[in-house]
Write a protein that holds these residues in place. Structure first.
Motif, PDB file in Angstrom:
ATOM      1  N   ILE A   6       0.848  -1.190   0.000  1.00 11.88           N
ATOM      2  CA  ILE A   6       0.000   0.000   0.000  1.00 11.88           C
ATOM      3  C   ILE A   6       0.884   1.240   0.000  1.00 11.88           C
ATOM      4  O   ILE A   6       2.000   1.222   0.541  1.00 11.88           O
ATOM      5  N   SER A   7       0.402   2.300  -0.623  1.00 13.29           N
ATOM      6  CA  SER A   7       1.148   3.561  -0.679  1.00 13.29           C
ATOM      7  C   SER A   7       0.185   4.712  -0.448  1.00 13.29           C
ATOM      8  O   SER A   7      -1.035   4.527  -0.392  1.00 13.29           O
ATOM      9  N   ILE A 265      -5.245   4.244  15.322  1.00 14.82           N
ATOM     10  CA  ILE A 265      -4.436   4.992  14.360  1.00 14.82           C
ATOM     11  C   ILE A 265      -5.206   6.213  13.888  1.00 14.82           C
ATOM     12  O   ILE A 265      -6.368   6.115  13.484  1.00 14.82           O
ATOM     13  N   SER A 266      -4.557   7.372  13.926  1.00 16.34           N
ATOM     14  CA  SER A 266      -5.252   8.610  13.568  1.00 16.34           C
ATOM     15  C   SER A 266      -4.297   9.564  12.859  1.00 16.34           C
ATOM     16  O   SER A 266      -3.186   9.800  13.320  1.00 16.34           O
ATOM     17  N   GLY A 278      -8.614   8.358   3.840  1.00 19.94           N
ATOM     18  CA  GLY A 278      -7.985   8.587   5.135  1.00 19.94           C
ATOM     19  C   GLY A 278      -7.538   7.341   5.860  1.00 19.94           C
ATOM     20  O   GLY A 278      -6.401   7.263   6.362  1.00 19.94           O
ATOM     21  N   ALA A 279      -8.401   6.331   5.955  1.00 22.51           N
ATOM     22  CA  ALA A 279      -8.037   5.106   6.662  1.00 22.51           C
ATOM     23  C   ALA A 279      -6.932   4.363   5.919  1.00 22.51           C
ATOM     24  O   ALA A 279      -6.017   3.796   6.543  1.00 22.51           O
ATOM     25  N   ILE A 283      -3.154   3.181   7.181  1.00 19.25           N
ATOM     26  CA  ILE A 283      -2.516   1.863   7.057  1.00 19.25           C
ATOM     27  C   ILE A 283      -1.149   2.008   6.396  1.00 19.25           C
ATOM     28  O   ILE A 283      -0.160   1.414   6.839  1.00 19.25           O
ATOM     29  N   SER A 284      -1.081   2.808   5.343  1.00 13.59           N
ATOM     30  CA  SER A 284       0.176   3.004   4.633  1.00 13.59           C
ATOM     31  C   SER A 284       1.232   3.633   5.539  1.00 13.59           C
ATOM     32  O   SER A 284       2.403   3.218   5.532  1.00 13.59           O
ATOM     33  N   GLU A 285       0.828   4.616   6.328  1.00 12.55           N
ATOM     34  CA  GLU A 285       1.767   5.291   7.225  1.00 12.55           C
ATOM     35  C   GLU A 285       2.363   4.342   8.262  1.00 12.55           C
ATOM     36  O   GLU A 285       3.497   4.526   8.702  1.00 12.55           O
TER      37      GLU A 285
END
Length: 315
Positions: A6-7, A265-266, A278-279, A283-285
């Motif tokens: 994911i990116s 996660i936020s 956003g979600a 996940i990517s972060e």
């Protein structure tokens, strides 16, 4: 099926709360207290929903050892399109020259991420896809009203891309254990809580309290449901990734589920509400922080209303 990688892409321009203090008198303290947002990202003058989507796809290309032009399905998702005919999914196919890909576009407000994943799930279940690309992008600042005291300060822009495979990759990935979504248009102010009428004011949220209450309730219940159906407990949950609408909603859902704050996660605090992307951006972060056997629930609530959850396990 599996999320192989994911990116994400985030525009460089930052809009702090001071901008809204100068514009319409909404102070930093007022905005942070009600939303948790300190700043948000805004697409540049030459950017749009499709260009941001392609930046996320280009980032994914650099990360994976799979030629993305070989995907057989592209699902694009957005409620803030640049073009309603040549969608971000078509732009992605053209960029990749993915000649054998089916191309689908979905728009179901902030639930679009999970609906896009369900489309992939359906194609794979029918044997019509083995390698799919999901592309999510929102250009909220093209549609919002900055002078709207109720919601003008909420919105940010961003994009994400996911490579989803039917067969288990040889590299660490996220196994999709279950996805479900439901409509809730019959509840509360479902048809009025959040609207985007391009010819009549853009994005509006006249009934924010109703949106808040239903988002908190439905995202918490969806998380419980999907955890219990898969024979886990909330204690087994490693991370919760809720729709990034309001940090107060995230905290409320986590408290409702009795989860420690660090499990939620936020990114809304520094990106604003980036819609269906956003979600996935969250996940990517955190992709490289997930450990083997981590259980992750993504839960969403969208205007309209709609809701759902996805259970992922790192393997």
């Amino acid at each position: 099926m599996y999320i192989r990688d994911i990116s994400h892409y985030i525009p460089s321009q930052r809009v702090t709360n001071q901008y809204f203090a100068d514009l319409n008198g909404l102070t930093n303290e007022w905005i942070v207290e009600r939303t948790g947002i300190s700043e948000r990202r805004k697409a540049g003058a030459e950017e749009n929903t499709a260009t941001m989507a392609l930046e996320a796809v280009k980032a994914l290309e650099k990360q994976v050892d799979f030629p993305l032009q070989q995907v057989d399905l592209i699902v694009g998702a957005s409620y803030t399109p640049y073009d309603t005919i040549v969608t971000l999914a078509h732009k992605t196919q053209h960029y990749l020259n993915a000649t054998n890909a089916a191309v689908v576009y979905i728009s179901s407000a902030c639930s679009s991420f999970l609906n896009a994943m369900e489309i992939v799930e359906g194609y794979m279940a029918m044997g019509k896809s083995k390698n799919a690309l999901v592309v999510l992008s929102e250009h909220n600042t093209a549609y919002h009203n900055e002078h709207d005291h109720k919601a003008g300060h909420l919105w940010g822009d961003g994009a994400s891309a996911l490579l989803v495979t039917k067969d288990k990759p040889t590299t660490p990935s996220l196994t999709v254990k279950e996805i479900f979504t439901r409509g809730a248009a019959h509840v509360g102010r479902g048809l009025e809580g959040v609207t985007l009428r391009p010819l009549h004011g853009g994005i509006e949220m006249p009934y924010g309290k109703d949106v808040f209450l239903n988002a908190c309730s439905y995202m918490a219940s969806a998380t419980r449901d999907i955890i219990e159906r898969n024979n886990y407990t909330l204690d087994d949950l490693s991370y919760l990734v809720p729709h990034q609408a309001n940090h107060r909603i995230t905290k409320n859902v986590a408290e409702n589920l009795k989860l420690s704050p660090e499990k939620a996660i936020s990114n809304v605090q520094y990106l604003g509400n980036t819609g269906c992307a956003g979600a996935a951006i969250g996940i990517s972060e955190h992709w490289h922080e997930f450990k083997n056997e981590d259980k992750i629930v993504v839960t969403v609530f969208g205007g309209g209303y709609s809701y759902g959850a996805m259970l992922l396990v790192k393997e």
